[in-house]
Design a protein around this motif. Structure first.
Motif, mmCIF file in Angstrom:
data_model
loop_
_atom_site.group_PDB
_atom_site.id
_atom_site.type_symbol
_atom_site.label_atom_id
_atom_site.label_comp_id
_atom_site.label_asym_id
_atom_site.label_seq_id
_atom_site.Cartn_x
_atom_site.Cartn_y
_atom_site.Cartn_z
ATOM 1 N N HIS A 81 0.932 -1.244 0.097
ATOM 2 C CA HIS A 81 -0.009 -0.028 0.104
ATOM 3 C C HIS A 81 0.970 1.319 -0.050
ATOM 4 C CE1 HIS A 81 -3.737 -2.222 0.193
ATOM 5 N NE2 HIS A 81 -3.748 -2.364 1.606
ATOM 6 N N LYS A 114 -9.610 5.947 -1.596
ATOM 7 C CA LYS A 114 -8.635 5.600 -0.608
ATOM 8 C C LYS A 114 -9.107 4.611 0.029
ATOM 9 C CE LYS A 114 -5.542 9.466 -0.828
ATOM 10 N NZ LYS A 114 -4.685 10.671 -0.120
ATOM 11 N N GLU A 125 2.228 9.866 2.598
ATOM 12 C CA GLU A 125 1.301 10.322 3.336
ATOM 13 C C GLU A 125 1.895 10.319 5.200
ATOM 14 O OE1 GLU A 125 -1.591 11.817 3.124
ATOM 15 O OE2 GLU A 125 -2.050 10.920 1.052
ATOM 16 N N LYS A 173 3.949 1.493 -1.011
ATOM 17 C CA LYS A 173 4.790 1.595 -2.360
ATOM 18 C C LYS A 173 3.658 2.070 -3.304
ATOM 19 C CE LYS A 173 7.745 -1.018 -5.496
ATOM 20 N NZ LYS A 173 8.087 -2.267 -5.618
ATOM 21 N N ALA A 174 2.340 1.837 -3.169
ATOM 22 C CA ALA A 174 1.617 1.929 -4.219
ATOM 23 C C ALA A 174 0.930 3.405 -4.468
ATOM 24 C CB ALA A 174 0.108 1.055 -4.421
ATOM 25 N N MET A 175 1.168 3.984 -2.815
ATOM 26 C CA MET A 175 0.536 5.466 -2.874
ATOM 27 C C MET A 175 1.262 6.460 -3.809
ATOM 28 S SD MET A 175 -1.642 7.343 -1.206
ATOM 29 C CE MET A 175 -2.195 6.332 0.364
ATOM 30 N N GLU A 176 0.456 7.354 -4.453
ATOM 31 C CA GLU A 176 1.086 8.273 -5.344
ATOM 32 C C GLU A 176 1.982 9.113 -4.571
ATOM 33 O OE1 GLU A 176 -1.965 9.659 -8.018
ATOM 34 O OE2 GLU A 176 -2.532 7.632 -8.851
ATOM 35 N N SER A 177 1.271 9.858 -3.616
ATOM 36 C CA SER A 177 2.013 10.901 -2.640
ATOM 37 C C SER A 177 2.053 10.406 -1.242
ATOM 38 C CB SER A 177 1.345 12.115 -2.760
ATOM 39 O OG SER A 177 0.070 12.039 -2.394
ATOM 40 N N TYR A 181 -6.981 1.192 0.641
ATOM 41 C CA TYR A 181 -5.918 0.818 1.406
ATOM 42 C C TYR A 181 -6.251 0.481 2.656
ATOM 43 C CZ TYR A 181 -3.578 3.984 -2.061
ATOM 44 O OH TYR A 181 -2.975 4.321 -3.306
#
Length: 285
Positions: free
Chosen positions: A125, A151, A133, A127-131, A154
């Motif tokens: 999760h 979201k 957090e 790694k896949a998050m675009e930005s 996640y």
């Protein structure tokens, strides 16, 4: 989210170990992987999440208190700390604009599998998050407490049940079916009471016989577990068996520890930044 209570108020050392750490925080975290208390490496190795759930379970009934609405988010905080201690994630470095713990983002340090399903799912999760957090946002996302429907992917689902199944596989819990009038529920009574007693004794001694009066001299996993037990509202279970005088001492010392300013304490020990960041997130909730 939760507060310290008094009696009567509420009844792997990483797969990239040869990689040079790129900051003081990384170096401290790497040292932590190879510098545990002997009691942390028994025949049965537990993650922080497994330890928190074990502390929260009623031994004979095999389920957590129905009144505990904190343990779900506490377990997610435990996942973040466990990943940090294993050298998989870290907080972004201090900067002029981002000095506070809750402003700094969680960065992926290594996506090497840990062998734990929940930890590895969380790594994917992150790694896949675009930005990137923050810690607080990740706890909310992993718990499913987000108003953003895009979201919800996640969220970690059935976390307690999945952790319990691992504890069953490790021979610490067993599985039963119990009838609660209108429904049947799978429960997981404690079958290996020795392991739970060892865990409780470890935390009790850390606040009594082995008290060091300085969180930076405390073994990091013990510090993390105290923070998570508090955040998950299961700390009462740790000290309930103590005599009244020792109970008061242990609770007062724990309260003093958890009342410390996470910002100040994190600045003193970079390797424990994630622990203090999780505490700061729960203090703000």
């Amino acid at each position: 989210m939760t507060t310290l209570t008094h009696r009567g108020w509420h009844a792997e050392a990483g797969r990239n170990s040869d990689k040079k750490p790129d900051s003081e925080e990384d170096a401290a975290a790497d040292r932590d992987l190879n510098d545990h208390d002997p009691g942390d490496f028994k025949d049965i190795r537990l993650t922080l999440m497994e330890e928190v759930l074990l502390l929260g379970l009623k031994d004979k009934e095999g389920y957590t208190s129905f009144w505990n609405d904190c343990i779900s988010s506490g377990l997610r905080g435990g996942i973040l700390i466990e990943l940090a201690l294993r050298g998989r994630i870290r907080l972004e470095p201090l900067s002029i604009r981002k000095k506070r713990l809750l402003e700094r983002k969680v960065l992926l340090k290594s996506d090497a599998p840990t062998g734990d399903v929940l930890l590895d799912e969380t790594l994917r999760h992150i790694k896949a998050m675009e930005s990137a957090e923050t810690v607080q946002t990740w706890i909310e996302l992993l718990t499913g407490e987000t108003w953003n429907p895009f979201k919800l992917q996640y969220q970690l689902r059935n976390v307690r049940e999945r952790i319990a199944k691992v504890l069953v596989e490790k021979g610490i819990l067993t599985t039963e079916k119990q009838n609660f009038l209108l429904f049947d529920m799978t429960t997981h009574p404690v079958s290996n009471t020795t392991e739970k007693q060892r865990l409780v004794k470890k935390l009790q001694e850390s606040m009594l016989e082995r008290w060091v009066n300085d969180p930076h001299r405390m073994e990091r996993r013990t510090l993390a577990l105290l923070v998570l037990a508090h955040s998950s509202d299961v700390l009462e279970n740790v000290f309930a068996s103590l005599a009244d005088d020792k109970y008061d001492v242990a609770m007062n010392r724990t309260k003093d520890l958890l009342d410390m300013d996470p910002e100040v304490e994190a600045a003193k020990a970079r390797g424990a930044e994630m622990i203090w960041a999780v505490l700061a997130a729960f203090n703000k909730s």
